[in-house]
Design an enzyme around this catalytic site. Sequence first.
Site, PDB file in Angstrom:
ATOM      1  N   ARG A  58      56.555  42.430  38.282  1.00  0.00           N
ATOM      2  CA  ARG A  58      57.491  43.088  37.370  1.00  0.00           C
ATOM      3  C   ARG A  58      58.920  42.591  37.556  1.00  0.00           C
ATOM      4  O   ARG A  58      59.372  42.446  38.678  1.00  0.00           O
ATOM      5  CB  ARG A  58      57.465  44.603  37.592  1.00  0.00           C
ATOM      6  CG  ARG A  58      56.125  45.247  37.317  1.00  0.00           C
ATOM      7  CD  ARG A  58      56.313  46.747  37.093  1.00  0.00           C
ATOM      8  NE  ARG A  58      55.027  47.437  37.109  1.00  0.00           N
ATOM      9  CZ  ARG A  58      54.534  48.051  38.179  1.00  0.00           C
ATOM     10  NH1 ARG A  58      55.226  48.084  39.300  1.00  0.00           N
ATOM     11  NH2 ARG A  58      53.362  48.647  38.122  1.00  0.00           N
ATOM     12  N   ARG A  94      32.810  40.996  51.908  1.00  0.00           N
ATOM     13  CA  ARG A  94      33.752  41.305  52.969  1.00  0.00           C
ATOM     14  C   ARG A  94      33.463  42.718  53.445  1.00  0.00           C
ATOM     15  O   ARG A  94      33.148  43.599  52.653  1.00  0.00           O
ATOM     16  CB  ARG A  94      35.208  41.296  52.468  1.00  0.00           C
ATOM     17  CG  ARG A  94      35.621  40.073  51.710  1.00  0.00           C
ATOM     18  CD  ARG A  94      35.722  38.841  52.539  1.00  0.00           C
ATOM     19  NE  ARG A  94      36.430  39.082  53.782  1.00  0.00           N
ATOM     20  CZ  ARG A  94      36.223  38.373  54.902  1.00  0.00           C
ATOM     21  NH1 ARG A  94      35.332  37.413  54.919  1.00  0.00           N
ATOM     22  NH2 ARG A  94      36.909  38.648  55.981  1.00  0.00           N
ATOM     23  N   ASP A 146      36.918  49.406  40.795  1.00  0.00           N
ATOM     24  CA  ASP A 146      37.640  50.538  41.366  1.00  0.00           C
ATOM     25  C   ASP A 146      36.880  51.813  40.990  1.00  0.00           C
ATOM     26  O   ASP A 146      36.004  51.793  40.125  1.00  0.00           O
ATOM     27  CB  ASP A 146      39.055  50.602  40.805  1.00  0.00           C
ATOM     28  CG  ASP A 146      39.931  49.471  41.352  1.00  0.00           C
ATOM     29  OD1 ASP A 146      39.636  48.974  42.455  1.00  0.00           O
ATOM     30  OD2 ASP A 146      40.901  49.103  40.667  1.00  0.00           O
TER      31      ASP A 146
HETATM   32  N1  GDU Z   1      47.462  40.728  47.977  1.00  0.00           N
HETATM   33  C1  GDU Z   1      48.305  39.997  48.766  1.00  0.00           C
HETATM   34  N2  GDU Z   1      49.323  40.620  49.411  1.00  0.00           N
HETATM   35  C2  GDU Z   1      49.520  41.955  49.335  1.00  0.00           C
HETATM   36  C3  GDU Z   1      48.666  42.719  48.527  1.00  0.00           C
HETATM   37  C4  GDU Z   1      47.635  42.076  47.865  1.00  0.00           C
HETATM   38  O1  GDU Z   1      48.132  38.803  48.897  1.00  0.00           O
HETATM   39  O2  GDU Z   1      50.473  42.465  49.962  1.00  0.00           O
HETATM   40  C5  GDU Z   1      46.375  40.017  47.274  1.00  0.00           C
HETATM   41  C6  GDU Z   1      45.125  39.918  48.119  1.00  0.00           C
HETATM   42  O3  GDU Z   1      44.472  38.707  47.854  1.00  0.00           O
HETATM   43  C7  GDU Z   1      44.311  41.061  47.581  1.00  0.00           C
HETATM   44  C8  GDU Z   1      44.656  41.055  46.097  1.00  0.00           C
HETATM   45  O4  GDU Z   1      46.037  40.697  46.086  1.00  0.00           O
HETATM   46  O5  GDU Z   1      42.939  40.868  47.796  1.00  0.00           O
HETATM   47  C9  GDU Z   1      44.441  42.363  45.381  1.00  0.00           C
HETATM   48  O6  GDU Z   1      45.196  43.392  46.015  1.00  0.00           O
HETATM   49  P1  GDU Z   1      44.724  44.902  46.052  1.00  0.00           P
HETATM   50  O7  GDU Z   1      45.810  45.713  46.648  1.00  0.00           O
HETATM   51  O8  GDU Z   1      44.197  45.285  44.734  1.00  0.00           O
HETATM   52  O9  GDU Z   1      43.556  44.755  47.129  1.00  0.00           O
HETATM   53  P2  GDU Z   1      42.599  45.871  47.714  1.00  0.00           P
HETATM   54  O10 GDU Z   1      41.323  45.894  46.979  1.00  0.00           O
HETATM   55  O11 GDU Z   1      42.543  45.705  49.175  1.00  0.00           O
HETATM   56  O12 GDU Z   1      43.346  47.188  47.371  1.00  0.00           O
HETATM   57  C10 GDU Z   1      42.898  48.447  47.659  1.00  0.00           C
HETATM   58  C11 GDU Z   1      42.365  49.083  46.392  1.00  0.00           C
HETATM   59  C12 GDU Z   1      43.493  49.099  45.351  1.00  0.00           C
HETATM   60  C13 GDU Z   1      44.680  49.842  45.927  1.00  0.00           C
HETATM   61  C14 GDU Z   1      45.125  49.212  47.203  1.00  0.00           C
HETATM   62  C15 GDU Z   1      46.185  50.122  47.790  1.00  0.00           C
HETATM   63  O13 GDU Z   1      41.255  48.371  45.895  1.00  0.00           O
HETATM   64  O14 GDU Z   1      43.025  49.779  44.187  1.00  0.00           O
HETATM   65  O15 GDU Z   1      44.298  51.188  46.160  1.00  0.00           O
HETATM   66  O16 GDU Z   1      44.028  49.142  48.138  1.00  0.00           O
HETATM   67  O17 GDU Z   1      46.942  49.635  48.791  1.00  0.00           O
END
Ligand code: GDU
Length: 389
Positions: free
Chosen positions: A179, A258, A362
């Site tokens: 954003r 994973r 999700d």
């Molecule tokens: N990513 C980064 N750096 C970050 C955050 C994310 O590189 O600081 C990349 C990673 O490759 C990650 C991808 O973005 O795999 C997607 O990020 P998400 O936060 O969606 O990944 P997660 O699935 O671990 O997130 C989980 C839930 C999300 C949300 C999040 C909250 O699936 O819906 O709740 O935790 O912190």
Amino acid sequence: TGAPDLLVVGSGFFGLTIAERCATELGLTVQVIDRRPHIGGNAYSEADPETGIEVHRYGAHLFHTSNRRVWEYVNRFTDFTPYQHRVYTTFRGEVFPMPINLGTINQFQRAAYSPDEARAWVTEQAAQITHAPTNLEEKAISLIGRPLYEAFIQGYTAKQWQTDPRELGADIISRLPVRYTYDNRYFSDTYEGLPVDGYTAWIERMADHPNITVTLDTDFFDETQPFNKLACVGTTPVVYTGPVDRYFDGVHGDLSWRTLDFETEVLPTGDFQGTPVMNYADTDVTHTRVHEFRHFHPERDHPADQTVIMREFSRAAEADDEPYYPVNTPQDRERLLAYRELAKGETDVLFGGRLGTYQYLDMHMAIGSALSMFDNLIAPHFTDGVPLT
Ligand code: GDU
């Protein structure tokens, strides 16, 4: 007693949505089984015995959706708090807001860019990607440029996936908004909140119907247990929400997943990190993030001098680990197609949920897809005799 009208394998959101709809709307008797000792799959939460703080045992679950039907459906079972998720990330000893927004960019650049200036800077940094991005790395660089990618994405992604980011799908990174405003909300959805009295209370209300029986500690693949695959498939319609490769005994090779490891600790302070989730972008920190559960429910009474934190670690799942995330490499995608073919041929068995479809769903997506399966396949079968599969 006698055979149920439907067997649901797995008591996560997908399976329970199916069970609840079938019981409530069609009056069917539904048997739900789960291999674990508790209901709810990875959304399960419970009060920490020492502090009473609600702990999401399988990592933080934040509910959000833009699907009005899903929102109305889930509100039958629970009220939601007005919680809005925000995440910060620590990179080289400094804390930045995530997802990447104007605040992140200006802090990173020690600048006071306007939205247009920030956009121009990112565009310049992203210029090296000239073709349509085909993987996570290219997609990320095209969105935010290389410097921000290397700081906030590369290390974190390496820890979370331990897979070359050029092997990972672009859709993984498309989950995160970028954003050019100071809005640092994690989600852009219309509806968001946390269940007022916790996930487990919500999940138990979904299963609380006289036609629904939930039997825990019951493995579908253990032929000594009731409702096992051999005994049920072919005699009772089945909705299966376990791993699709496991259902077919891995005949086309294992799909890669994973898994997560958690280290939970009660600390003698009322506030450890000042926010619910802190990501760690540096690779020398071995955990990906730290959850501090009291911050998910600022409206609750919590101890003044104790807090519960949970460090999250990610690694490749082995046979006995809980699968969390489909890795979805090109090889996985090939195998998945082969499993889908087998699944199509499996009479009276439907595959659903994150594990059953090998898709990064999700909670709201799992529920939405269960509602569609109910409408499109299950209800027509039981009301009009349309074949289930
Ligand atoms: N990513 C980064 N750096 C970050 C955050 C994310 O590189 O600081 C990349 C990673 O490759 C990650 C991808 O973005 O795999 C997607 O990020 P998400 O936060 O969606 O990944 P997660 O699935 O671990 O997130 C989980 C839930 C999300 C949300 C999040 C909250 O699936 O819906 O709740 O935790 O912190």
